[in-house]
Motif scaffolding. Structure first.
Motif, PDB file in Angstrom:
ATOM      1  N   SER A  62       0.753  -1.295  -0.090  1.00 39.30           N
ATOM      2  CA  SER A  62       0.153   0.088  -0.068  1.00 39.30           C
ATOM      3  C   SER A  62       0.972   1.209  -0.132  1.00 39.30           C
ATOM      4  O   SER A  62       1.810   1.315   0.458  1.00 39.30           O
ATOM      5  N   SER A  63       0.419   2.337  -0.555  1.00 39.86           N
ATOM      6  CA  SER A  63       0.806   3.602  -0.550  1.00 39.86           C
ATOM      7  C   SER A  63      -0.030   4.468  -0.019  1.00 39.86           C
ATOM      8  O   SER A  63      -1.209   3.978   0.474  1.00 39.86           O
ATOM      9  N   LYS A  66      -3.129   3.882  -2.754  1.00 37.28           N
ATOM     10  CA  LYS A  66      -3.199   2.640  -3.758  1.00 37.28           C
ATOM     11  C   LYS A  66      -3.127   1.635  -2.742  1.00 37.28           C
ATOM     12  O   LYS A  66      -2.112   1.743  -1.903  1.00 37.28           O
ATOM     13  N   ILE A  67      -3.646   0.466  -3.149  1.00 37.43           N
ATOM     14  CA  ILE A  67      -3.530  -0.926  -2.559  1.00 37.43           C
ATOM     15  C   ILE A  67      -3.291  -1.865  -3.359  1.00 37.43           C
ATOM     16  O   ILE A  67      -4.278  -2.090  -4.394  1.00 37.43           O
TER      17      ILE A  67
END
Length: 75
Positions: A62-63, A66-67
């Motif tokens: 994950s960021s 986003k995942i």
């Protein structure tokens, strides 16, 4: 989708993660048990997984926005 390359697959002692941004990874068993969590800097990082039991895993990457999930096998 988080832009990260995770290899080798299957893994043995070291998991290599290449990413273009700061990310977090979590290694989970297929039953949902968390075995490893870490935050990684941009670039290439080697993660020691020698103590991870043999089996099938999902890596949640994950960021901030986003995942992604990746399936891995530990030999």
């Amino acid at each position: 989708v988080v832009q990260a390359r995770i290899y080798p697959n299957p893994i043995s002692d070291v998991l290599i993660v290449e990413c273009e941004e700061v990310i977090s990874i979590e290694v989970m068993s297929i039953l949902g048990q968390s075995f490893l969590r870490c935050k990684l800097a941009k670039g290439t990082t080697e993660v020691n997984v020698v103590d991870l039991p043999k089996g099938f895993y999902t890596v949640v990457v994950s960021s901030e926005e986003k995942i992604s999930t990746i399936k891995l096998v530990k030999d």
